[in-house]
Design an enzyme around this catalytic site. Structure first.
Site, PDB file in Angstrom:
ATOM      1  N   GLY A  36       0.834  -1.209   0.000  1.00 63.14           N
ATOM      2  CA  GLY A  36       0.000   0.000   0.000  1.00 63.14           C
ATOM      3  C   GLY A  36       0.863   1.250   0.000  1.00 63.14           C
ATOM      4  O   GLY A  36       0.685   2.165  -0.816  1.00 63.14           O
ATOM      5  N   HIS A  37       1.832   1.284   0.918  1.00 65.23           N
ATOM      6  CA  HIS A  37       2.759   2.423   0.955  1.00 65.23           C
ATOM      7  C   HIS A  37       3.518   2.532  -0.377  1.00 65.23           C
ATOM      8  O   HIS A  37       3.718   3.632  -0.905  1.00 65.23           O
ATOM      9  CB  HIS A  37       3.801   2.235   2.062  1.00 65.23           C
ATOM     10  CG  HIS A  37       3.245   2.187   3.449  1.00 65.23           C
ATOM     11  ND1 HIS A  37       3.280   1.055   4.226  1.00 65.23           N
ATOM     12  CD2 HIS A  37       2.646   3.144   4.211  1.00 65.23           C
ATOM     13  CE1 HIS A  37       2.735   1.315   5.416  1.00 65.23           C
ATOM     14  NE2 HIS A  37       2.342   2.570   5.430  1.00 65.23           N
ATOM     15  N   VAL A 177      -4.721  -0.454  -1.486  1.00 66.24           N
ATOM     16  CA  VAL A 177      -4.188  -1.735  -1.952  1.00 66.24           C
ATOM     17  C   VAL A 177      -4.635  -2.809  -0.965  1.00 66.24           C
ATOM     18  O   VAL A 177      -4.548  -2.621   0.254  1.00 66.24           O
ATOM     19  CB  VAL A 177      -2.651  -1.694  -2.051  1.00 66.24           C
ATOM     20  CG1 VAL A 177      -2.105  -3.050  -2.481  1.00 66.24           C
ATOM     21  CG2 VAL A 177      -2.224  -0.613  -3.033  1.00 66.24           C
ATOM     22  N   SER A 187      -0.131  -1.757   8.324  1.00 67.33           N
ATOM     23  CA  SER A 187       0.985  -2.176   9.174  1.00 67.33           C
ATOM     24  C   SER A 187       0.455  -2.977  10.370  1.00 67.33           C
ATOM     25  O   SER A 187       1.119  -3.874  10.874  1.00 67.33           O
ATOM     26  CB  SER A 187       1.750  -0.955   9.681  1.00 67.33           C
ATOM     27  OG  SER A 187       2.068  -0.119   8.597  1.00 67.33           O
TER      28      SER A 187
HETATM   29  P1  AMP Z   1       0.797   4.932   7.774  1.00 66.26           P
HETATM   30  O1  AMP Z   1       2.205   4.435   7.694  1.00 66.26           O
HETATM   31  O2  AMP Z   1      -0.183   3.911   8.253  1.00 66.26           O
HETATM   32  O3  AMP Z   1       0.692   6.254   8.485  1.00 66.26           O
HETATM   33  O4  AMP Z   1       0.355   5.228   6.267  1.00 66.26           O
HETATM   34  C1  AMP Z   1       1.103   6.095   5.452  1.00 66.26           C
HETATM   35  C2  AMP Z   1       0.336   6.351   4.200  1.00 66.26           C
HETATM   36  O5  AMP Z   1       0.096   5.127   3.508  1.00 66.26           O
HETATM   37  C3  AMP Z   1      -1.056   6.978   4.471  1.00 66.26           C
HETATM   38  O6  AMP Z   1      -1.310   7.966   3.491  1.00 66.26           O
HETATM   39  C4  AMP Z   1      -1.969   5.787   4.316  1.00 66.26           C
HETATM   40  O7  AMP Z   1      -3.287   6.152   3.939  1.00 66.26           O
HETATM   41  C5  AMP Z   1      -1.270   5.020   3.197  1.00 66.26           C
HETATM   42  N1  AMP Z   1      -1.701   3.619   3.200  1.00 66.26           N
HETATM   43  C6  AMP Z   1      -1.755   2.782   4.251  1.00 66.26           C
HETATM   44  N2  AMP Z   1      -2.273   1.589   3.889  1.00 66.26           N
HETATM   45  C7  AMP Z   1      -2.566   1.676   2.566  1.00 66.26           C
HETATM   46  C8  AMP Z   1      -3.136   0.781   1.603  1.00 66.26           C
HETATM   47  N3  AMP Z   1      -3.511  -0.444   1.934  1.00 66.26           N
HETATM   48  N4  AMP Z   1      -3.272   1.215   0.330  1.00 66.26           N
HETATM   49  C9  AMP Z   1      -2.894   2.478  -0.019  1.00 66.26           C
HETATM   50  N5  AMP Z   1      -2.348   3.370   0.837  1.00 66.26           N
HETATM   51  C10 AMP Z   1      -2.192   2.979   2.117  1.00 66.26           C
END
Ligand code: AMP
Length: 282
Positions: A36-37, A177, A187
């Site tokens: 996703g990231h 994703v 995560s």
């Molecule tokens: P985080 O590390 O959880 O703060 O997420 C960092 C970025 O990745 C944020 O903009 C989230 O929305 C994005 N993100 C997290 N999970 C997904 C995913 N499954 N698909 C797309 N983007 C994601």
């Protein structure tokens, strides 16, 4: 990939790139990276000459201290993934560098955008998010910043922040994703037991069924009752909220046709792991 742990050397590096006419894309994260990231990195690389990713676990956006302690930290693996995705710059500051404090005088309030859903169940969360994102945008000064649709409420709030403070940055939301069974990558999925992981597709399947029912003309009220009932029968899962909202302003809807882009949003606990997901409905 260039790695910076301190703000000033990163700024100096990016000033040079900007002077050379290169555009900068930015992907803020808290690490424990997954596909996703990486899709955000790919989107940034497609549109910019330089892609900056940040990894910073922001202590003040965790309203639950246990969640902060147990948040996965996988920096070595993250570095490998970022390198293989072609990320140009990693910014991974420590807490002292970022000086995040809940007690600082500067605070954000987002009115009705943060009294619903995540904001309602995680008091102080969006103030913490806004403080770190504002600081990161100020440090990196990207042309475009990329965020995942999975955290849609966060995206709407960051959009309000950027518009309110006239940040000179474009924001882009990137589609969620998913794992093969539909579970949104997160995560936090790393913390699910084998049994919880098998059943965790419940969030996605509830959203899909809700969309189908609403498209067929069922009322929002009856669909909410259906989702509540689905979770009631699962011992390991508890539903925190299921809402149907206008995706523009996050206001709960009585009827899907009241909004141009209605969205269903869900949050549930699998044991003590909190998962969220959402879906556009029409
Ligand atoms: P985080 O590390 O959880 O703060 O997420 C960092 C970025 O990745 C944020 O903009 C989230 O929305 C994005 N993100 C997290 N999970 C997904 C995913 N499954 N698909 C797309 N983007 C994601």
């Amino acid at each position: 990939m260039q790695i910076f742990k301190e703000i000033e050397p990163l700024r100096a590096f990016l000033v040079e790139k900007r002077r050379a006419g290169l555009s900068i894309g930015f992907v803020p994260t808290m690490g424990a990276l997954h596909a996703g990231h990486l899709s955000l990195i790919v989107a940034s690389r497609a549109q910019n000459q330089i892609t900056v990713c940040s990894i910073f676990i922001n202590p003040i956006q965790f309203n639950n201290p246990n969640d902060l302690v147990s948040y996965p930290r996988t920096l070595d693996k993250d570095l490998t993934l970022l390198n293989s995705t072609g990320c140009d710059v990693l910014f991974c500051p420590d807490e002292a560098q970022m000086e995040m404090s809940v007690h600082s005088l500067l605070n954000f309030s987002f009115g009705t955008l943060e009294t619903v859903m995540e904001g309602k169940f995680r008091p102080g969360h969006f103030n913490g998010v806004a403080k770190v994102v504002a600081k990161l945008l100020h440090i990196v000064e990207p042309d475009t910043a990329y965020f995942g649709q999975k955290d849609w409420q966060q995206f709407v709030i960051i959009r309000a922040l950027v518009e309110g403070l006239r940040f000179n940055v474009k924001l882009q939301s990137v589609e969620t994703v998913r794992e093969q069974d539909g579970l949104a990558m997160s995560s936090r999925n790393l913390r699910l037991s084998e049994g919880q992981r098998k059943q965790a597709t419940l969030l996605y399947s509830s959203l899909c069924q809700a969309r189908q029912k609403l498209k067929a003309g069922d009322s929002i009220l009856s669909v909410k009752e259906f989702v509540n009932e689905t979770f009631r029968s699962k011992a390991d899962f508890s539903l925190e909220y299921f809402e149907v909202v206008d995706s523009e302003n996050l206001m709960p809807l009585n009827n899907v046709h009241e909004a141009e882009r209605p969205m269903a949003c869900i949050a549930a606990f699998a044991g003590n792991v909190r998962l969220i997901d959402n879906m556009f409905l029409l």
